[in-house]
Enzyme design. Structure first.
Site, PDB file in Angstrom:
ATOM      1  N   LYS A  22       0.849  -1.205   0.000  1.00 23.56           N
ATOM      2  CA  LYS A  22       0.000   0.000   0.000  1.00 23.56           C
ATOM      3  C   LYS A  22       0.881   1.251   0.000  1.00 23.56           C
ATOM      4  CE  LYS A  22      -1.635   1.523   4.039  1.00 23.56           C
ATOM      5  NZ  LYS A  22      -1.279   2.932   4.338  1.00 23.56           N
ATOM      6  N   ASN A  23       1.910   1.250   0.838  1.00 24.25           N
ATOM      7  CA  ASN A  23       2.703   2.468   1.029  1.00 24.25           C
ATOM      8  C   ASN A  23       3.709   2.729  -0.075  1.00 24.25           C
ATOM      9  OD1 ASN A  23       1.191   2.860   3.264  1.00 24.25           O
ATOM     10  ND2 ASN A  23       2.764   2.251   4.726  1.00 24.25           N
ATOM     11  N   CYS A 115      -5.346   8.316   9.500  1.00 24.98           N
ATOM     12  CA  CYS A 115      -5.248   7.583  10.780  1.00 24.98           C
ATOM     13  C   CYS A 115      -5.144   8.547  11.958  1.00 24.98           C
ATOM     14  CB  CYS A 115      -3.964   6.762  10.773  1.00 24.98           C
ATOM     15  SG  CYS A 115      -4.236   5.115  10.209  1.00 24.98           S
ATOM     16  N   ARG A 120      -0.585  14.720  13.113  1.00 24.80           N
ATOM     17  CA  ARG A 120       0.242  14.347  11.957  1.00 24.80           C
ATOM     18  C   ARG A 120       0.354  15.579  11.062  1.00 24.80           C
ATOM     19  NH1 ARG A 120      -1.464   8.737   9.659  1.00 24.80           N
ATOM     20  NH2 ARG A 120       0.581   8.822   8.719  1.00 24.80           N
ATOM     21  N   ASP A 305       4.793   0.443  11.795  1.00 22.10           N
ATOM     22  CA  ASP A 305       3.537  -0.179  11.368  1.00 22.10           C
ATOM     23  C   ASP A 305       3.411  -1.617  11.839  1.00 22.10           C
ATOM     24  OD1 ASP A 305       3.518   1.483   8.124  1.00 22.10           O
ATOM     25  OD2 ASP A 305       3.077   2.185  10.139  1.00 22.10           O
ATOM     26  N   ARG A 397      -8.438  -0.805   4.545  1.00 16.77           N
ATOM     27  CA  ARG A 397      -7.560   0.217   3.944  1.00 16.77           C
ATOM     28  C   ARG A 397      -6.216  -0.386   3.536  1.00 16.77           C
ATOM     29  NH1 ARG A 397      -6.091   4.527   7.712  1.00 16.77           N
ATOM     30  NH2 ARG A 397      -4.840   5.094   5.897  1.00 16.77           N
TER      31      ARG A 397
HETATM   32  C1  EPZ Z   1       4.216   6.812   6.127  1.00 19.56           C
HETATM   33  O1  EPZ Z   1       3.428   7.797   6.776  1.00 19.56           O
HETATM   34  C2  EPZ Z   1       3.319   5.585   6.050  1.00 19.56           C
HETATM   35  N1  EPZ Z   1       2.131   5.901   5.256  1.00 19.56           N
HETATM   36  C3  EPZ Z   1       2.899   5.177   7.453  1.00 19.56           C
HETATM   37  O2  EPZ Z   1       2.115   3.992   7.341  1.00 19.56           O
HETATM   38  C4  EPZ Z   1       4.157   4.869   8.260  1.00 19.56           C
HETATM   39  O3  EPZ Z   1       3.785   4.553   9.588  1.00 19.56           O
HETATM   40  C5  EPZ Z   1       5.089   6.080   8.260  1.00 19.56           C
HETATM   41  O4  EPZ Z   1       5.382   6.476   6.904  1.00 19.56           O
HETATM   42  C6  EPZ Z   1       6.406   5.794   8.968  1.00 19.56           C
HETATM   43  O5  EPZ Z   1       7.050   4.735   8.350  1.00 19.56           O
HETATM   44  C7  EPZ Z   1       2.230   5.884   3.901  1.00 19.56           C
HETATM   45  O6  EPZ Z   1       3.284   5.651   3.348  1.00 19.56           O
HETATM   46  C8  EPZ Z   1       0.960   6.146   3.141  1.00 19.56           C
HETATM   47  P1  EPZ Z   1       6.226  10.219   8.226  1.00 19.56           P
HETATM   48  P2  EPZ Z   1       3.933   9.334   6.817  1.00 19.56           P
HETATM   49  O7  EPZ Z   1       6.062  11.474   7.437  1.00 19.56           O
HETATM   50  O8  EPZ Z   1       4.566   9.692   5.533  1.00 19.56           O
HETATM   51  C9  EPZ Z   1       5.962  13.376  11.783  1.00 19.56           C
HETATM   52  C10 EPZ Z   1       0.256   2.592   7.691  1.00 19.56           C
HETATM   53  O9  EPZ Z   1      -0.215   2.059   8.706  1.00 19.56           O
HETATM   54  N2  EPZ Z   1       5.829  14.387  10.725  1.00 19.56           N
HETATM   55  O10 EPZ Z   1       7.480   9.453   8.108  1.00 19.56           O
HETATM   56  O11 EPZ Z   1       2.796  10.147   7.303  1.00 19.56           O
HETATM   57  C11 EPZ Z   1       4.685  12.540  11.907  1.00 19.56           C
HETATM   58  O12 EPZ Z   1       3.750  13.202  12.727  1.00 19.56           O
HETATM   59  C12 EPZ Z   1       0.728   4.033   7.749  1.00 19.56           C
HETATM   60  O13 EPZ Z   1       0.392   2.026   6.582  1.00 19.56           O
HETATM   61  C13 EPZ Z   1       5.905  15.728  11.055  1.00 19.56           C
HETATM   62  O14 EPZ Z   1       6.073  16.080  12.209  1.00 19.56           O
HETATM   63  O15 EPZ Z   1       5.034   9.230   7.961  1.00 19.56           O
HETATM   64  C14 EPZ Z   1       5.186  11.263  12.523  1.00 19.56           C
HETATM   65  O16 EPZ Z   1       5.296  11.453  13.928  1.00 19.56           O
HETATM   66  C15 EPZ Z   1       0.521   4.664   9.117  1.00 19.56           C
HETATM   67  N3  EPZ Z   1       5.758  16.656  10.077  1.00 19.56           N
HETATM   68  C16 EPZ Z   1       6.592  11.117  11.930  1.00 19.56           C
HETATM   69  O17 EPZ Z   1       6.961  12.412  11.444  1.00 19.56           O
HETATM   70  C17 EPZ Z   1       5.573  16.302   8.770  1.00 19.56           C
HETATM   71  O18 EPZ Z   1       5.477  17.200   7.902  1.00 19.56           O
HETATM   72  C18 EPZ Z   1       6.644  10.088  10.792  1.00 19.56           C
HETATM   73  O19 EPZ Z   1       5.906  10.608   9.758  1.00 19.56           O
HETATM   74  C19 EPZ Z   1       5.499  14.923   8.446  1.00 19.56           C
HETATM   75  C20 EPZ Z   1       5.640  13.979   9.434  1.00 19.56           C
END
Ligand code: EPZ
Length: 417
Positions: A22-23, A115, A120, A305, A397
């Site tokens: 998915k990701n 989610c 986020r 995850d 999802r």
């Molecule tokens: C991706 O989410 C994945 N989703 C998530 O999978 C996964 O948990 C995550 O990466 C970490 O590996 C998809 O790829 C669609 P991040 P993403 O930006 O991109 C903070 C699942 O279950 N952050 O690496 O949203 C954020 O709040 C999902 O399949 C900021 O502060 O993850 C989090 O604490 C859930 N500011 C951390 O960074 C920003 O602008 C990681 O976020 C962006 C993120």
């Protein structure tokens, strides 16, 4: 509202082929706006993928499924606004921002939903895109993003290796003028898969030894075919299902190296693991041993995850396991639901202490988010009696044919309207 009924106690045994990631599929679908035409093989049948296809349709492209593939076409004039409803359906919609700006020079999107994993924000995405010349204004919950003439390359240093921010910059930079370097970029396999897709379309993306992502902008991208990588989190989830039931499972169609931080946890719990490059065989003990400490980290560390499905398996271990969630602020929403089944878990901030119990009992439980929902399904497979899982839309999802897959390896599970 659909629900799953799971009667626990069956020892799972058999073979499962793991679906496409998915990701990986979601950012690639967003990027497919740029070449306008592409064929994505091994694209999973998930509601998040459907949502991404709906956004593509809203943007003037069309995406339809042909068996295991999704065909995207019609890269003509692009609408640059994603309506609120679509943006709220999933947080990863934000990854369309870079693609829309690269294609049209401007975008208007509402702040994303998705989610409930704690706040986020998207500050890293916006700050990074500004480095490429995007001017961003906020207007009543909408983002107005404009580029004066053309996106230009630049140096983007991410304070945190955000997966989504890395992807947004890669996509926007693909058509920018000059070179972009992303420092402290995310290193997840889904990033490499997006780079492979962009390069298949004629892009120039390179991931350096030190993890920097270097993108040389080109004038345009061309149609291509691409095979989406296997879903490492779905793999970890099914392994957790087999592990908690004392079962044995052969996974095929996986990329074993993507689970290099996950497989040792199953071995620590007493499972026998045999692997080839694309298969993983797990044989679980009658009762699992505890996990000393699982810390979620950016890749190649233990993936956040997989934390909740593994935590569910640890609920029946013959000792106490510790989890430290370092990526999201609130990723223990499954704990109260697991407790309703008799799990003994104590959460203090980022730390969860799981005291293994002798048995879990069935209950009516709610899926709180995608991986939290998978976790209560894992627990229900080993609980005494029949559990009822509500709000299973969360599971749909990210897991293709979830109950069919589980039933095919011996689980007593059915979906009810
Ligand atoms: C991706 O989410 C994945 N989703 C998530 O999978 C996964 O948990 C995550 O990466 C970490 O590996 C998809 O790829 C669609 P991040 P993403 O930006 O991109 C903070 C699942 O279950 N952050 O690496 O949203 C954020 O709040 C999902 O399949 C900021 O502060 O993850 C989090 O604490 C859930 N500011 C951390 O960074 C920003 O602008 C990681 O976020 C962006 C993120």
């Amino acid at each position: 509202m659909e629900k799953l009924k799971i009667c626990g106690g069956s020892r799972l045994s058999g073979t499962l082929r793991v679906h496409g990631a998915k990701n990986a599929a979601l950012p690639i679908l967003a990027a497919s706006l740029l070449p306008g035409e592409c064929v994505l093989h091994n694209c999973p049948r998930l509601t998040d993928v459907e949502a991404a296809c709906n956004i593509l349709a809203q943007l003037g492209a069309s995406a339809h499924r042909e068996g295991e593939s999704v065909v995207v076409s019609g890269g003509g004039d692009c609408c640059c606004c994603i309506p609120d409803e679509l943006m709220r359906r999933m947080r990863s919609s934000i990854v369309f921002l870079g693609a829309i700006i690269a294609k049209c020079g401007w975008a208007r999107i509402s702040l994303p939903g998705g989610c409930e994993l704690g706040p986020r924000p998207i500050d890293l995405h916006l700050a990074a895109l500004e480095r490429l010349g995007v001017e961003i204004g906020e207007d009543h919950g909408y983002l107005d993003c404009r580029v004066r003439d053309r996106l230009h390359g630049g140096i983007v240093t991410l304070p945190f290796p955000s997966v989504g921010a890395t992807e947004n910059v890669m996509i926007a930079a693909a058509l920018a003028e000059g070179e972009t370097v992303i420092r402290n970029a995310a290193r997840e396999p889904e990033i490499s898969d997006l780079a492979d897709f962009l390069n298949a379309c004629g892009g120039r993306v390179r991931i350096a030894q030190n993890g920097d992502v270097r993108i040389e902008g080109v004038r345009s991208l061309s149609p291509c075919e691409h095979r989406v990588i296997s879903d490492r989190i779905a793999a970890a989830t099914y392994l957790s299902c087999a592990a908690i039931t004392g079962g044995e499972l052969l996974l095929t169609g996986v990329c074993t190296e993507h689970l290099s931080a996950v497989l040792p946890c199953f071995e620590e719990m007493g499972c026998r693991i045999e692997t080839t490059a694309e298969t993983i065989r797990l044989e679980a003990p009658k009762r699992l041993h505890p996990l000393r400490c699982v810390r979620t980290m950016p890749y190649p560390g233990f993936p956040t995850d997989a934390q909740s499905p593994l935590m569910a398996a640890a609920c029946l271990a013959d000792g106490s396991s510790m989890f430290v969630e370092n990526i999201f602020e609130s990723r223990y929403k499954q704990v109260p639901e697991l407790a309703r089944m008799g799990a003994d878990i104590k959460v203090e901030g980022r730390i969860a202490l799981v005291h293994g119990v002798r048995e879990l009992h069935s209950a009516s439980v709610h899926c709180t988010d995608l991986r939290g929902g998978a976790a209560i399904a894992v627990a229900a497979l080993a609980a005494q009696g029949e559990s009822e899982l509500l709000e299973i839309g969360h599971i749909d999802r990210g897991y293709e044919r979830f109950e069919e897959n589980l039933a095919s390896i011996g689980a007593q599970v059915r979906r009810e309207a």
